[in-house]
Motif scaffolding. Structure first.
Motif, PDB file in Angstrom:
ATOM      1  N   ALA B  19     139.317  42.094  15.760  1.00 52.57           N
ATOM      2  CA  ALA B  19     138.331  41.427  14.911  1.00 52.57           C
ATOM      3  C   ALA B  19     137.093  41.047  15.711  1.00 52.57           C
ATOM      4  O   ALA B  19     135.959  41.230  15.252  1.00 52.57           O
ATOM      5  CB  ALA B  19     138.948  40.184  14.261  1.00 52.57           C
ATOM      6  N   CYS B 195     137.845  34.588  16.649  1.00 52.23           N
ATOM      7  CA  CYS B 195     138.697  35.766  16.392  1.00 52.23           C
ATOM      8  C   CYS B 195     139.839  35.755  17.398  1.00 52.23           C
ATOM      9  O   CYS B 195     140.055  36.728  18.121  1.00 52.23           O
ATOM     10  CB  CYS B 195     137.896  37.050  16.552  1.00 52.23           C
ATOM     11  SG  CYS B 195     136.452  37.151  15.494  1.00 52.23           S
ATOM     12  N   GLY B 380     140.057  37.882  11.193  1.00 50.82           N
ATOM     13  CA  GLY B 380     141.320  38.359  11.755  1.00 50.82           C
ATOM     14  C   GLY B 380     142.446  37.365  11.487  1.00 50.82           C
ATOM     15  O   GLY B 380     142.341  36.511  10.604  1.00 50.82           O
ATOM     16  N   GLY B 405     136.165  41.378  10.225  1.00 47.91           N
ATOM     17  CA  GLY B 405     135.411  41.270  11.481  1.00 47.91           C
ATOM     18  C   GLY B 405     133.964  41.681  11.237  1.00 47.91           C
ATOM     19  O   GLY B 405     133.024  40.988  11.628  1.00 47.91           O
TER      20      GLY B 405
END
Lengths: 259, 586
Positions: B19, B195, B380, B405
């Motif tokens: 991500a 992420c 993510g 993402g």
């Protein structure tokens, strides 16, 4: 603790003492334990100051490479039982600067990976609406083996050339270049010659083959280098004798920062 | 655009997995004038995306349809998914997967050169793109290698983010520990995207890597962002018993059987359809993960599983697939079994048990990854959009990294372009953080040989989470877990370390990770205590039915203070075209 095994670790604590030293620990000899499990046991129960890298514990993230009894190995995939009765000697990967204990400096390696331009380089930009590139199973097979590198750096530890010549771009980086060179979707061979033909490039390799023996994923960097030497030699002579015939890179794919 | 010092960015991404890298590339492609930073506690290709095996879902073949992928996802999530998010996800999935193809991802292919797809659990049609059984590995390396060509992306490898810099209601950067030197860096940014993955490491038996400690989720939580649907923790039905190593669902998509100790395909007893020699989609071994893990647990209670040194297990039988097929489609499974179990799936059954695999819950974000704090985004596994609802379908998460993402990257880039000036207080906030770290962790414990260690707190946590918040839960088990985690938080209030070095002090990062896990565990438990129904991965034996009247809603855990019980609120689920129905498989 029923059965135990001794683990000797080469430690380096630069803030405390200038030279590395050996320290011995005793850990349970559990079935299925890898060398990494022994290190985890030490950190959790015996000595919280021991430092090493690890993550996936399944041989795919590439973090936990170390020297085990003098050989480069992924410690999560190297098992205590195979080393009975011990002791097992663990050191940081050879041919790298050590930062602390079993942790090596990987910046140089990362720079070398990038230097071979490991991304798909195409002459024309392809749009999503153009759909997928066709690639037959045979075309995939032509480079698939070189995609399997996990960047664990065991091959750099095993390679005698890396040990003598710090400029050598090294086995994993050349295999990665070849991963793209042999991909039928890529047309970046010309852009990669600059690194691979230069001082420190593929021709510095003396084809001893230690990298392929050390590789835990059977990438066979030696084979990749050998194949490059044939293509690269042709390009080398072209550049020397008849520069006009040499393949000029159309682009290298780099996306520049705009200020 | 005005430029600042070297450590000031337009968009800063914390986490360098799938991500994070997809977001970084999205920012660079949105506007190459934007400076992008990627802070990650490991080198990006070590991130846990690397371990994903089976594949990544996206409709590409003519016999499949967008609507069917949407329906599979929503029913798989037991109607707790936000349907507008699922629609966006499924619509954008094929484009993102094609983009990966254009970046060189070595997808497995059909003989005609088109991308191959395979079946997956809970999916009605074949739509899972794969690269043998190393799909996550290939996607991560493709993204990482591709990211190297973008000059605007600068990485901070092996930097551990310790806090978000939030002032004036805006997130304006992070403080991060440079692990190699022990120096704390203040990194300012107009937008920050978290992420950092999930938090499966709160549990003992898990497919998750050591790094999966929910650091970014905890950062957002401490900054006042609620955590959504935390009670939903996915057990993957097939992990190796001791190591927890994942044996991909693709083994079952290729035709593997699950057998109990009587060599009986026990899933037929659990409303998952009748056994057939060939795999049938949404049936038996290709049912959803929650139902398969629950079936295992019921078999165990009936005494029909096999006893082993690391708990009970059942057999995954691939022998009838043959060596060639296994080598071609499932090479990593064979390699893992040979290495870690010393068995060969060509000739022997694989011992498997359910293991914690994925956290559906996470940072509450909208369809563009935005949180309630201005300038703060997430994508993510760290985030909860939610497309996964109460149970994620296998092969949706790799696609989720790409779709969300990219979405978060674009939204964060747009936000950064507003170029609001940074607050004058950032330096003072960073100094406060330095002081907090010193007080909590750095009062020297050197020479300490016994007492409270990171490991003993972690072991107790693992045990309690499995016992109290595992596949089946009830009020009593959750209450016990709650009390234990509160005690553990008290014990972890100050964690003196044996290691006083600045250079690579992994004991310090482990202590921070442990505190993150403790905070997230209390959110899991409290959300689970208050959801008095059974839905997807959250199964309450004292409330065995789904209760749409009262609980067709997202839980939102708000942090109160360290070591105190979170406050749980609720938000509605977005239903567009698919009203709640019974989940039917088989």
């Amino acid at each position: 603790m029923d059965k135990t095994i001794k683990i000797q670790v080469r430690r380096y604590l630069p803030e405390k003492q200038p030279d590395p030293f050996w320290q011995e620990y005793e850990v349970p000899l559990e079935p299925k334990w890898g060398v990494l499990d022994a290190l985890i046991y030490i950190k959790d129960h015996l000595d919280g100051s021991l430092s090493y890298r690890w993550s996936c514990h399944m041989g795919v993230c590439g973090s936990c490479g170390m020297m085990v009894n003098g050989e480069p190995a992924l410690t999560c995939a190297t098992f205590l039982e195979e080393y009975q009765p011990g002791p097992i000697r663990i050191e940081p990967l050879a041919n790298f600067k050590v930062l602390r204990d079993l942790i090596i400096d990987t910046d140089d390696f990362m720079g070398k990976l990038k230097s071979v331009k490991p991304w798909l380089i195409t002459d024309e930009k392809r749009d999503i609406t153009d759909g997928e590139n066709r690639q037959t199973p045979a075309e995939l097979k032509a480079f698939k083996q070189y995609t399997l590198c996990i960047n664990c750096m065991l091959c750099y530890s095993a390679c005698p050339v890396v040990g003598l010549n710090e400029d050598f771009v090294g086995p994993a980086a050349i295999a990665l270049a070849q991963r793209y060179n042999y991909d039928n979707r890529d047309s970046g061979n010309a852009a990669r010659h600059d690194t691979l033909l230069a001082h420190g490039g593929a021709f510095d390799c003396t084809l001893i083959g230690e990298c392929s023996r050390a590789c835990p994923k059977h990438v066979d960097p030696t084979g990749a280098i050998q194949r490059y030497k044939a293509d690269g030699a042709m390009e080398y002579w072209k550049r020397l004798i008849w520069p006009k015939a040499a393949t000029a890179p159309k682009n290298d794919g780099i996306v520049k920062q705009i200020d | 655009m005005t430029r600042y010092g070297p450590d000031e960015y337009d968009v800063l991404i914390v986490g360098g997995g799938g991500a994070g890298l997809r977001a970084a590339i999205a920012v660079a492609e949105t506007d190459p004038r934007l400076k992008v930073g990627v802070v990650s506690k490991v080198y990006p290709m070590r991130s846990h995306t690397v371990s994903a095996e089976g594949g990544s879902a996206g409709v590409i073949k003519s016999n499949d349809s967008i609507d069917e992928h949407i329906y599979d996802t929503i029913s798989g999530g037991d109607w707790l998914c936000d349907q507008d998010a699922v629609e966006a996800f499924v619509n954008e999935a094929p484009k993102e997967l094609l983009r990966m193809e254009h970046w060189g991802c070595p997808w497995s292919r059909e003989p005609d050169g088109s991308v191959a797809v395979r079946s997956f659990g809970g999916m009605k049609n074949k739509r899972t793109w794969y690269a043998a059984d190393k799909t996550g590995f290939h996607m991560l390396h493709t993204l990482f290698q591709t990211s190297l060509k973008y000059e605007p992306i600068r990485r901070y490898d092996e930097f551990f983010a310790t806090t978000l810099l939030v002032d004036d209601g805006r997130c304006q950067g992070v403080v991060a520990l440079e692990m190699a030197t022990g120096r704390l860096h203040t990194i300012a940014a107009r937008s920050v995207i978290l992420c950092t993955g999930g938090f499966g490491k709160a549990f003992r038996f898990t497919t998750n890597a050591n790094i999966k400690t929910g650091d970014g989720v905890a950062l957002a939580y401490r900054a006042g962002v609620p955590l959504k649907d935390m009670e939903f923790v996915q057990y993957h039905p097939t992990g190796l018993p001791f190591t927890g190593i994942l044996i991909t669902e693709a083994t079952r998509a290729e035709g593997g059987f699950l057998l109990n100790k009587e060599d009986y395909r026990y899933l037929q007893d659990y409303n998952l359809g009748k056994p057939a020699p060939q795999p049938v989609n949404r049936t038996m071994e290709l049912g959803p993960r929650d139902r398969l893990s629950q079936a295992f647990e019921q078999e165990r209670q009936k005494g029909r599983t096999i006893k082993g040194p690391y708990g009970d297990y059942v057999h995954l039988d691939l022998r009838h697939l043959g060596e060639q097929h296994i080598n071609e489609r499932l090479p990593m499974v064979r390699e893992l079994c040979l290495k870690y179990e010393k068995i060969d799936p060509v000739t022997q059954c694989i011992p498997v048990r359910p293991v914690v695999h994925y956290t559906m819950g996470g940072i509450d974000v909208d369809i563009n990854g935005a949180t309630c704090v201005e300038g703060l985004y997430a994508a993510g596994e760290a985030s909860c959009v939610s497309i996964n609802g109460a149970n994620r379908l296998g092969s949706n998460s790799l696609t989720e990294l790409l779709v969300f993402g990219a979405r978060a990257g674009r939204a964060a880039a747009e936000h950064a372009k507003q170029a609001k000036p940074f607050s004058a207080k950032l330096a003072a906030l960073a100094r406060d953080e330095e002081q907090r770290i010193e007080e909590t962790f750095c009062k020297s414990g050197e020479g300490k040989t016994s007492g409270d260690s990171i490991a003993s707190i972690r072991e107790t946590l693992h045990h309690q989470m499995e016992a109290g918040a595992g596949i089946y839960r009830d009020e009593k088990s959750l209450q016990t877990a709650k009390e234990t985690v509160l005690e553990l938080q008290e014990r972890a209030k100050a964690l003196p370390l044996q290691d006083s070095s600045y250079t690579f002090n992994t004991e310090l990062t482990a202590a921070m990770e442990l505190r993150n896990l403790l905070e997230l565990s209390s959110a899991i438990i409290e959300s689970g205590l208050l959801r008095t129904e059974s839905r997807g991965a959250h199964q309450r034996t004292d409330f065995p039915q789904r209760d749409d009247e009262n609980y067709l809603k997202h839980s939102l855990a708000h942090r109160t203070e360290y070591g105190a019980t979170p406050r749980i609120e609720y938000a509605p689920v977005t239903i567009t075209k698919w009203p709640p129905k019974e989940r039917v498989y088989g």
